[in-house]
Design a protein around this motif. Structure first.
Motif, PDB file in Angstrom:
ATOM      1  N   ASP A  13       0.189   2.590   0.836  1.00  0.00           N
ATOM      2  CA  ASP A  13       1.394   2.597   0.002  1.00  0.00           C
ATOM      3  C   ASP A  13       2.562   3.251   0.744  1.00  0.00           C
ATOM      4  O   ASP A  13       2.494   4.444   1.094  1.00  0.00           O
ATOM      5  CB  ASP A  13       1.110   3.371  -1.291  1.00  0.00           C
ATOM      6  CG  ASP A  13       2.258   3.297  -2.276  1.00  0.00           C
ATOM      7  OD1 ASP A  13       3.295   2.682  -1.958  1.00  0.00           O
ATOM      8  OD2 ASP A  13       2.124   3.876  -3.371  1.00  0.00           O
ATOM      9  N   PRO A  14       3.644   2.501   1.014  1.00  0.00           N
ATOM     10  CA  PRO A  14       4.802   3.077   1.709  1.00  0.00           C
ATOM     11  C   PRO A  14       5.400   4.267   0.966  1.00  0.00           C
ATOM     12  O   PRO A  14       6.005   5.151   1.576  1.00  0.00           O
ATOM     13  CB  PRO A  14       5.804   1.915   1.772  1.00  0.00           C
ATOM     14  CG  PRO A  14       4.972   0.682   1.611  1.00  0.00           C
ATOM     15  CD  PRO A  14       3.850   1.076   0.714  1.00  0.00           C
ATOM     16  N   ILE A  45       4.080   7.547   2.222  1.00  0.00           N
ATOM     17  CA  ILE A  45       4.673   7.936   3.510  1.00  0.00           C
ATOM     18  C   ILE A  45       6.076   8.475   3.304  1.00  0.00           C
ATOM     19  O   ILE A  45       6.465   9.495   3.890  1.00  0.00           O
ATOM     20  CB  ILE A  45       4.681   6.730   4.476  1.00  0.00           C
ATOM     21  CG1 ILE A  45       3.242   6.298   4.757  1.00  0.00           C
ATOM     22  CG2 ILE A  45       5.414   7.074   5.763  1.00  0.00           C
ATOM     23  CD1 ILE A  45       3.126   5.052   5.614  1.00  0.00           C
ATOM     24  N   GLU A  46       6.841   7.793   2.468  1.00  0.00           N
ATOM     25  CA  GLU A  46       8.204   8.255   2.194  1.00  0.00           C
ATOM     26  C   GLU A  46       8.188   9.613   1.500  1.00  0.00           C
ATOM     27  O   GLU A  46       9.040  10.467   1.766  1.00  0.00           O
ATOM     28  CB  GLU A  46       8.940   7.228   1.325  1.00  0.00           C
ATOM     29  CG  GLU A  46       9.273   5.939   2.041  1.00  0.00           C
ATOM     30  CD  GLU A  46      10.117   6.181   3.286  1.00  0.00           C
ATOM     31  OE1 GLU A  46      11.043   7.024   3.239  1.00  0.00           O
ATOM     32  OE2 GLU A  46       9.860   5.530   4.323  1.00  0.00           O
ATOM     33  N   ARG A  67      -1.596  -1.110   7.316  1.00  0.00           N
ATOM     34  CA  ARG A  67      -0.393  -1.690   6.710  1.00  0.00           C
ATOM     35  C   ARG A  67      -0.443  -1.653   5.187  1.00  0.00           C
ATOM     36  O   ARG A  67       0.602  -1.664   4.525  1.00  0.00           O
ATOM     37  CB  ARG A  67      -0.238  -3.145   7.163  1.00  0.00           C
ATOM     38  CG  ARG A  67       0.365  -3.318   8.550  1.00  0.00           C
ATOM     39  CD  ARG A  67       0.422  -4.788   8.898  1.00  0.00           C
ATOM     40  NE  ARG A  67       1.125  -5.038  10.142  1.00  0.00           N
ATOM     41  CZ  ARG A  67       1.231  -6.234  10.707  1.00  0.00           C
ATOM     42  NH1 ARG A  67       0.655  -7.283  10.129  1.00  0.00           N
ATOM     43  NH2 ARG A  67       1.883  -6.384  11.842  1.00  0.00           N
ATOM     44  N   THR A 111       0.975  -0.231  14.265  1.00  0.00           N
ATOM     45  CA  THR A 111       1.499   0.016  12.921  1.00  0.00           C
ATOM     46  C   THR A 111       2.742   0.898  12.948  1.00  0.00           C
ATOM     47  O   THR A 111       3.748   0.589  12.304  1.00  0.00           O
ATOM     48  CB  THR A 111       0.423   0.674  12.039  1.00  0.00           C
ATOM     49  OG1 THR A 111      -0.725  -0.189  11.977  1.00  0.00           O
ATOM     50  CG2 THR A 111       0.945   0.911  10.629  1.00  0.00           C
ATOM     51  N   SER A 123       9.014   1.423  10.678  1.00  0.00           N
ATOM     52  CA  SER A 123       7.904   2.352  10.554  1.00  0.00           C
ATOM     53  C   SER A 123       8.276   3.729  11.104  1.00  0.00           C
ATOM     54  O   SER A 123       9.453   4.032  11.293  1.00  0.00           O
ATOM     55  CB  SER A 123       6.677   1.789  11.281  1.00  0.00           C
ATOM     56  OG  SER A 123       5.521   2.506  10.937  1.00  0.00           O
TER      57      SER A 123
END
Length: 218
Positions: free
Chosen positions: A116-117, A120-121, A113, A39, A45
């Protein structure tokens, strides 16, 4: 022909638990580690490394594509080297673990995956280090799916352990083959099936309960 005594059922059940339990610790730990690596090394990533990611993905796919019974036979030299024998409960742990590692790795990768991106951001924008993001954001957010994947993998291990019994690995599968199939004792086959269904049902309910407990999104 005499039917197996109660102690035979208990011994076979404990052998199955030993096979599945030991294999689960190995396969789920290594599989989760592989899923995390797959991942975080994907393009875009936390640690992008496309070539390494593709190579590792191919290796996982190769092992995942091999049927368990073929892998069981192919790994006999490896099993003999590690355990010292190709028969018995401990000998079954090697192919069981190797077979389930890529299986769980792919299931866990899907859960990771789906995080929620944006979370992370947001963590990166706050200055969190990448390994802290993996530990405190990625894994906790994916935990319900990871637990659900563990449940599916444990059930698959029980099925595979029964198959391993056909080649002298012991456990409930061995009991069903030796007494139920070879001696034409239908009652033994039925009783082993009932025990396996009960074990799978218990694991399924426990896994679903844990997944709901860890799911804070509801």
């Amino acid at each position: 022909m005499s039917l197996p005594a109660l102690d035979k059922y208990i011994q076979a059940f404990l052998q199955t638990l030993l096979m599945v339990g030991t294999s689960a610790v190995i396969a789920l730990s290594v599989g989760l580690a592989l899923a995390i690596v797959l991942t975080i090394t994907a393009s875009g990533s936390l640690y992008p490394h496309p070539r390494f990611n593709r190579g590792l993905s191919i290796v996982v796919n190769v092992f995942r594509a091999v049927p368990f019974i073929i892998l069981l036979v192919a790994l006999l030299p490896v099993t003999r080297f590690i355990v010292g024998t190709t028969l018995g409960t401990w000998a079954a742990v090697v192919p069981l673990s190797i077979s389930l590692i890529p299986f769980y790795a792919r299931i866990a990768q899907v859960s990771l995956r789906e995080v929620d991106p944006g979370l992370i951001e947001a963590a990166r924008a706050m200055g969190c280090r990448r390994h802290h993001i993996v530990r405190h954001v990625l894994i906790p957010e994916a935990l319900p799916g990871l637990v659900g994947g563990m449940t599916v993998s444990l059930i698959a291990m029980i099925n595979a352990s029964a198959m391993a019994g056909a080649v002298g690995a012991g456990g409930l599968g061995d009991l069903a083959i030796r007494y139920g199939y070879e001696r034409y004792e239908t009652r033994v086959m039925f009783e082993v099936i009932v025990i396996l269904i009960a074990l799978v049902t218990l694991i399924q309910f426990a896994g679903e309960g844990l997944a709901r407990r860890f799911d804070h999104r509801g």
